[in-house]
Design a protein around this motif. Structure first.
Motif: not given
Ligand code: HEC
Ligand code: HEC
Length: 200
Positions: A31-42, A48-60
């Motif tokens: 997830s290192g390359m995603c952190a710049a936009c989505h944050g270290l923990d999502g 403008m960048f959606p939170k990914l933390a706590g989202q369902h794995a199958s939806y992601l």
């Protein structure tokens, strides 16, 4: 009878063992390359960048596969997803799903209308209540493919609803969200988005 049950259990155990299990720790590393936009923990710091933390794995997973196959289009995410293997996608999704999403604070002036729409829809325009799919607390329904919405950034929620309305986003099964957002006014989109950001 007992033997049969034991046998069925063994088949199930083997079947599950054979499937590639998603690896949360590997997902964190990737997830290192995603952190710049989505944050270290999502929990993305910018709205403008959606939170990914706590989202369902199958939806992601579905979204990343859709970006990759360009069923869902976004200039940034199409490029990001193109480089990911199915295993990367499963690991990253498992990692973000295991993190805890932070909440936002709803705008007091928008709560009344937002709550009304979320809980009851709009009978005049035939707008369905959001809770019928996204649940009363906004946590969605993973087996049904309804994402968690609670605590998401207002800016991203509004953009998503406007994209479904204008059909810039068309990766929703059975046009469920295009049919929903298509019935909403801009005022309704703003109110319900604000309400959802603070919902839990
Ligand atoms: C340069 C910024 C940027 C980077 C880096 C980035 N993303 Fe994104 N991501 C976005 C934006 C912007 C969107 C919203 C797209 C839209 O509006 O449709 C998004 C959307 C998503 C979504 C959909 C979320 C939802 O609620 O539907 C997922 C999943 C996602 N990104 C995962 C990732 C992963 C995994 C990585 C790293 C491999 C990554 N992103 C890297 C900017 C970024
Ligand atoms: C019939 C079921 C249904 C109803 C009713 C419904 N939704 Fe959805 N919603 C979905 C599905 C399914 C998706 C995921 C689409 C996909 O797979 O990309 C979704 C996705 C969304 C997203 C995008 C989430 C993200 O992270 O990108 C938002 C925002 C949303 N819905 C808001 C609402 C609001 C607000 C309402 C009420 C006005 C509502 N929905 C009513 C089924 C529904």
């Amino acid at each position: 009878m007992k033997k049969q049950i034991l046998f069925a259990g063994l088949i199930l155990a083997f079947g599950m063992g054979a499937a590639q299990a998603a690896d949360v720790a590997a997902g964190k590393t990737k997830s290192g390359m995603c952190a710049a936009c989505h944050g270290l923990d999502g929990n993305s710091p910018a709205p403008m960048f959606p939170k990914l933390a706590g989202q369902h794995a199958s939806y992601l997973e579905k979204q990343l596969q859709d970006f990759k196959s360009q069923k869902r289009n976004d200039p940034t995410m199409t490029g990001m997803a193109a480089a990911l293997s199915d295993e990367d996608i499963a690991d990253l999704s498992a990692y973000y799903a295991s993190q805890k999403k932070t909440l936002e604070v709803a705008d007091v002036e928008k709560i009344t209308l937002g709550e009304k729409l979320y809980r009851g829809g709009n009978p005049e325009t035939g707008l369905a209540a959001c809770l019928s799919c996204h649940s009363p607390t906004g946590s969605g329904n993973e087996p049904a493919g309804f994402p968690s919405l609670s605590g998401q950034h207002v800016t991203y929620l509004e953009k998503s609803l406007n994209d479904f309305k204008s059909e810039a986003r068309t990766n929703d099964a059975s046009e469920m969200m295009r049919n929903t957002a298509g019935k909403m006014t801009l005022k309704e989109i703003k109110a319900v988005s604000s309400y959802i950001s603070g919902l839990h």
